[in-house]
Every structure is written in structure tokens, then in C-alpha cells.
Design a protein around this motif. Structure first.
Motif, PDB file in Angstrom:
ATOM      1  N   LEU A  98       0.883  -1.331   0.121  1.00 33.63           N
ATOM      2  CA  LEU A  98      -0.002   0.067  -0.102  1.00 33.63           C
ATOM      3  C   LEU A  98       1.001   1.444   0.008  1.00 33.63           C
ATOM      4  O   LEU A  98       1.971   1.182   0.645  1.00 33.63           O
ATOM      5  CB  LEU A  98      -0.741   0.158   1.253  1.00 33.63           C
ATOM      6  CG  LEU A  98      -1.983  -1.064   1.458  1.00 33.63           C
ATOM      7  CD1 LEU A  98      -2.641  -1.133   2.883  1.00 33.63           C
ATOM      8  CD2 LEU A  98      -3.130  -0.806   0.078  1.00 33.63           C
ATOM      9  N   LYS A 119      -1.534   5.646   3.053  1.00 31.00           N
ATOM     10  CA  LYS A 119      -2.673   4.989   2.835  1.00 31.00           C
ATOM     11  C   LYS A 119      -2.441   3.429   3.434  1.00 31.00           C
ATOM     12  O   LYS A 119      -2.906   2.588   2.777  1.00 31.00           O
ATOM     13  CB  LYS A 119      -3.054   4.893   1.333  1.00 31.00           C
ATOM     14  CG  LYS A 119      -3.330   6.448   0.773  1.00 31.00           C
ATOM     15  CD  LYS A 119      -3.685   6.165  -0.861  1.00 31.00           C
ATOM     16  CE  LYS A 119      -4.013   7.590  -1.248  1.00 31.00           C
ATOM     17  NZ  LYS A 119      -4.097   7.769  -2.750  1.00 31.00           N
ATOM     18  N   ARG A 120      -2.112   3.313   4.373  1.00 26.21           N
ATOM     19  CA  ARG A 120      -1.550   2.166   5.039  1.00 26.21           C
ATOM     20  C   ARG A 120      -2.102   1.918   6.340  1.00 26.21           C
ATOM     21  O   ARG A 120      -2.320   0.628   6.628  1.00 26.21           O
ATOM     22  CB  ARG A 120      -0.011   2.018   5.071  1.00 26.21           C
ATOM     23  CG  ARG A 120       0.828   2.112   3.770  1.00 26.21           C
ATOM     24  CD  ARG A 120       2.476   2.033   3.871  1.00 26.21           C
ATOM     25  NE  ARG A 120       3.069   1.754   2.750  1.00 26.21           N
ATOM     26  CZ  ARG A 120       4.338   1.913   2.496  1.00 26.21           C
ATOM     27  NH1 ARG A 120       5.136   1.949   3.614  1.00 26.21           N
ATOM     28  NH2 ARG A 120       4.827   1.805   1.395  1.00 26.21           N
ATOM     29  N   GLU A 132      -6.180   5.798   8.050  1.00 19.58           N
ATOM     30  CA  GLU A 132      -5.886   6.362   6.665  1.00 19.58           C
ATOM     31  C   GLU A 132      -6.879   5.350   5.702  1.00 19.58           C
ATOM     32  O   GLU A 132      -7.457   5.822   4.926  1.00 19.58           O
ATOM     33  CB  GLU A 132      -4.611   6.087   6.127  1.00 19.58           C
ATOM     34  CG  GLU A 132      -3.762   7.275   6.960  1.00 19.58           C
ATOM     35  CD  GLU A 132      -2.102   6.931   6.785  1.00 19.58           C
ATOM     36  OE1 GLU A 132      -1.153   7.614   6.972  1.00 19.58           O
ATOM     37  OE2 GLU A 132      -1.752   5.723   6.169  1.00 19.58           O
ATOM     38  N   LEU A 133      -6.965   4.063   5.847  1.00 23.53           N
ATOM     39  CA  LEU A 133      -7.722   3.294   5.069  1.00 23.53           C
ATOM     40  C   LEU A 133      -9.397   3.499   5.376  1.00 23.53           C
ATOM     41  O   LEU A 133      -9.844   3.376   4.430  1.00 23.53           O
ATOM     42  CB  LEU A 133      -7.316   1.709   5.357  1.00 23.53           C
ATOM     43  CG  LEU A 133      -5.807   1.236   4.847  1.00 23.53           C
ATOM     44  CD1 LEU A 133      -5.338   0.018   4.935  1.00 23.53           C
ATOM     45  CD2 LEU A 133      -5.891   1.308   3.183  1.00 23.53           C
ATOM     46  N   LYS A 168     -10.612   6.061   6.547  1.00 21.21           N
ATOM     47  CA  LYS A 168     -10.993   7.433   5.718  1.00 21.21           C
ATOM     48  C   LYS A 168     -11.430   7.165   4.217  1.00 21.21           C
ATOM     49  O   LYS A 168     -12.342   7.817   3.736  1.00 21.21           O
ATOM     50  CB  LYS A 168      -9.812   8.584   5.804  1.00 21.21           C
ATOM     51  CG  LYS A 168     -10.075   9.680   5.263  1.00 21.21           C
ATOM     52  CD  LYS A 168      -8.997  10.800   5.430  1.00 21.21           C
ATOM     53  CE  LYS A 168      -9.273  12.202   4.734  1.00 21.21           C
ATOM     54  NZ  LYS A 168      -8.221  13.056   4.973  1.00 21.21           N
ATOM     55  N   LEU A 169     -10.770   6.296   3.525  1.00 20.17           N
ATOM     56  CA  LEU A 169     -11.007   6.206   2.034  1.00 20.17           C
ATOM     57  C   LEU A 169     -12.233   5.299   1.699  1.00 20.17           C
ATOM     58  O   LEU A 169     -13.015   5.648   0.914  1.00 20.17           O
ATOM     59  CB  LEU A 169      -9.703   5.269   1.536  1.00 20.17           C
ATOM     60  CG  LEU A 169      -8.288   5.879   1.203  1.00 20.17           C
ATOM     61  CD1 LEU A 169      -7.309   4.824   0.762  1.00 20.17           C
ATOM     62  CD2 LEU A 169      -8.269   6.894   0.482  1.00 20.17           C
ATOM     63  N   GLU A 183      -0.027   0.081  10.616  1.00 24.95           N
ATOM     64  CA  GLU A 183       0.183  -0.276   9.350  1.00 24.95           C
ATOM     65  C   GLU A 183      -0.463  -1.554   9.145  1.00 24.95           C
ATOM     66  O   GLU A 183      -0.255  -2.655   9.866  1.00 24.95           O
ATOM     67  CB  GLU A 183       1.315  -0.015   8.732  1.00 24.95           C
ATOM     68  CG  GLU A 183       1.956   1.550   8.802  1.00 24.95           C
ATOM     69  CD  GLU A 183       3.094   1.718   8.019  1.00 24.95           C
ATOM     70  OE1 GLU A 183       3.726   0.729   7.683  1.00 24.95           O
ATOM     71  OE2 GLU A 183       3.507   2.627   7.808  1.00 24.95           O
ATOM     72  N   LEU A 239     -10.695   2.338  -5.537  1.00 29.34           N
ATOM     73  CA  LEU A 239      -9.458   2.243  -4.866  1.00 29.34           C
ATOM     74  C   LEU A 239      -8.275   2.459  -6.235  1.00 29.34           C
ATOM     75  O   LEU A 239      -7.312   2.875  -5.866  1.00 29.34           O
ATOM     76  CB  LEU A 239      -8.931   1.006  -3.985  1.00 29.34           C
ATOM     77  CG  LEU A 239     -10.018   1.176  -2.653  1.00 29.34           C
ATOM     78  CD1 LEU A 239      -9.745  -0.187  -1.847  1.00 29.34           C
ATOM     79  CD2 LEU A 239      -9.234   2.345  -1.682  1.00 29.34           C
ATOM     80  N   HIS A 291      -7.065   5.926  -6.246  1.00 31.80           N
ATOM     81  CA  HIS A 291      -6.131   5.839  -5.339  1.00 31.80           C
ATOM     82  C   HIS A 291      -4.791   5.219  -5.743  1.00 31.80           C
ATOM     83  O   HIS A 291      -4.110   4.982  -5.163  1.00 31.80           O
ATOM     84  CB  HIS A 291      -6.445   5.717  -3.949  1.00 31.80           C
ATOM     85  CG  HIS A 291      -7.497   6.564  -3.520  1.00 31.80           C
ATOM     86  ND1 HIS A 291      -7.145   7.893  -2.738  1.00 31.80           N
ATOM     87  CD2 HIS A 291      -9.017   6.465  -3.340  1.00 31.80           C
ATOM     88  CE1 HIS A 291      -8.236   8.625  -2.591  1.00 31.80           C
ATOM     89  NE2 HIS A 291      -9.370   7.531  -2.747  1.00 31.80           N
TER      90      HIS A 291
END
Length: 258
Positions: free
Chosen positions: A85, A89-90, A94-95, A97-98, A127, A155, A159
Motif C-alpha cells: 500500500l 494509505k497504510r 488512513e484506510l 478514511k478511504l 499499518e 481504490l 487512489h
């Protein structure tokens, strides 16, 4: 063997007393023997001869070349799947939020996405490996559901995170087109090429055979007639589920010769 336009055929045996029959037969033998003699020099293996009622003669050769799928593109996709990742975005936060960003327009499925996001948030700033994220996504949303597919697409396209090899039929056909179905191409007045790959509907996890390139040569002033014979290879009774690599009447010729 004489083949009619409707697909019916009949074997014809030579009359040893008929000079015209013998002349036609000897002409075919001469072409085949000449091609056989030149195999080492030309790199082409003679596989057969077809002739029209108008006297046009085409020779069928197998080359030493095989067709290949889009290997460089396939390799690039596999690398994208295997790479970890990206930075930023790890972590679980963070994930999550995606997932939340994706979930906003997905009102009808927000419960599943919210639960998925909550599980990610529990990891906080820890992570995740891409493989762990992929497993969790499949568990929460279902591996083959429309929702999971939509999230993977989000994704990937928004991203640059690729979680799996593409499974869409159109995409697979593009990547593996050179090894699928019957292809006829590069036709000139006297030459053409074709190849016979696996039927698209029969391919599961692998390809049965290498897909050799074959060359058609119209001898002397003959016209190319082989294109009209392509439908005679789109049959599956010779090898179940497979198209034949040369017109199916050759199977009967071989059996008749036995």
C-alpha cells in the motif's frame, strides 16, 4: 477428398487408367514433396494442401512461432497487485478514511461499509499489509459482490491501489486476445497467416496448448481460398471443446488412410 459448400464430402479414389486423375494427383504430390524438401531451409512445416474446383491451390504450413498474450502488461498488473500500500494509505485510520469517502454516496449499503470502516479504525495508526486489507475487505463485503467490486474500482482508479487481477471479460479478452479463438490476418494476394487458440468460453485457469502461427501460401497464380475454410475449424468433435488447427476433413483423411 471432395468437399461441397454445404459441408458434405466424399472420398475419391484414383483410377490408375485415367491419365487426368493421375496428373492432378501427381501435381499435388509434387507441391507437397517440394515443400517437405524445403522445410529445414524455410523453417516451415508442411501440414496440408487444399484446392478449389477452379484449380486454386493453397499450402498449409506450421511456423515455429507462437502467439503470446500481452505479457508486459500482465506483468505490470501483477506487480501492481503485489506492491504494498502507498504511503499515507497504510494505517487503519488512513484506510478507514478511504472507505468513508467511498461510502458517502452508497446509502443503501452504508451499514456494511460502516462496519468495515469501524474495524479499520480499531487498528488506529498501525499499518496493514495489502494482503491483510484484501482479506478483511473480502470478509466484510464479500469477495465477489458488486459492493466489493465497486470499492476495488474506487481504490484503483482514484487512489492507484490495485487489490486483484482484473476479472472483467472484456479486459481478459484484451490481455489474452492473441491466444483466443481463430485469427486470420496479414493477407496479401498470395500469402496469409492464421492461428487457432483456445475458445474463450473454455478457458478457466490455464491454456491447453501453445498457439502456433500457421502460414497459407497460394502456389503459382492461384488465389487465396483458405479464408473460406475457417468455419471448418470451428468444430469441437475432434478434441472436445477445442477448435481444430487445420480444417476438420484432414482428420477423416488420416483415418481413411489407416
Amino acid at each position: 477428398m471432395d468437399i461441397k459448400p454445404d459441408g458434405s464430402f466424399a472420398f475419391r479414389e484414383l483410377d490408375g487408367t485415367d491419365i487426368f486423375d493421375l496428373g492432378e494427383y501427381q501435381q499435388y504430390i509434387n507441391y507437397l514433396e517440394s515443400a517437405k524438401k524445403d522445410e529445414r531451409k524455410s523453417g516451415l512445416t508442411i501440414e496440408g494442401l487444399v484446392a478449389s474446383e477452379n484449380g486454386d491451390i493453397n499450402l498449409i504450413f506450421r511456423t515455429n512461432e507462437i502467439t503470446l498474450p500481452q505479457l508486459e502488461e500482465i506483468e505490470a498488473i501483477i506487480r501492481e497487485v503485489d506492491i504494498e500500500l502507498p504511503l499515507g494509505k497504510r494505517t487503519g485510520f488512513e484506510l478507514a478514511k478511504l472507505v468513508d469517502t467511498f461510502a458517502n454516496p452508497q446509502e443503501s449499503t452504508s451499514d456494511k461499509l460502516n462496519l468495515f470502516s469501524d474495524d479499520l479504525k480499531k487498528l488506529g495508526n498501525d499499518e496493514m499489509q495489502k494482503s491483510q486489507f484484501r482479506i478483511l475487505l473480502n470478509e466484510q463485503l464479500g469477495k465477489n459482490t458488486k459492493l466489493a467490486t465497486s470499492l476495488r474500482d474506487f481504490l484503483l482508479f482514484d487512489h492507484a491501489i490495485r487489490l486483484s487481477f482484473p476479472k472483467q471479460r472484456e479486459r481478459l479478452e484484451t490481455l489474452f486476445d492473441a491466444t483466443l479463438n481463430i485469427k486470420y490476418f496479414s493477407e496479401t494476394e498470395r500469402e496469409a497467416f492464421y492461428c487457432v487458440g483456445d475458445r474463450r468460453e473454455n478457458v478457466q485457469f490455464s491454456f491447453k496448448d501453445a498457439c502456433y502461427l500457421r502460414k497459407i501460401i497460394a502456389v503459382n497464380e492461384s488465389k487465396l481460398i483458405f479464408k473460406k475454410l475457417l468455419p471448418t475449424m470451428n468444430v469441437d468433435f475432434v478434441r472436445t471443446g477445442q477448435s481444430t488447427v487445420i480444417p476438420f476433413p484432414f482428420k477423416y483423411l488420416r483415418e481413411y488412410m489407416k
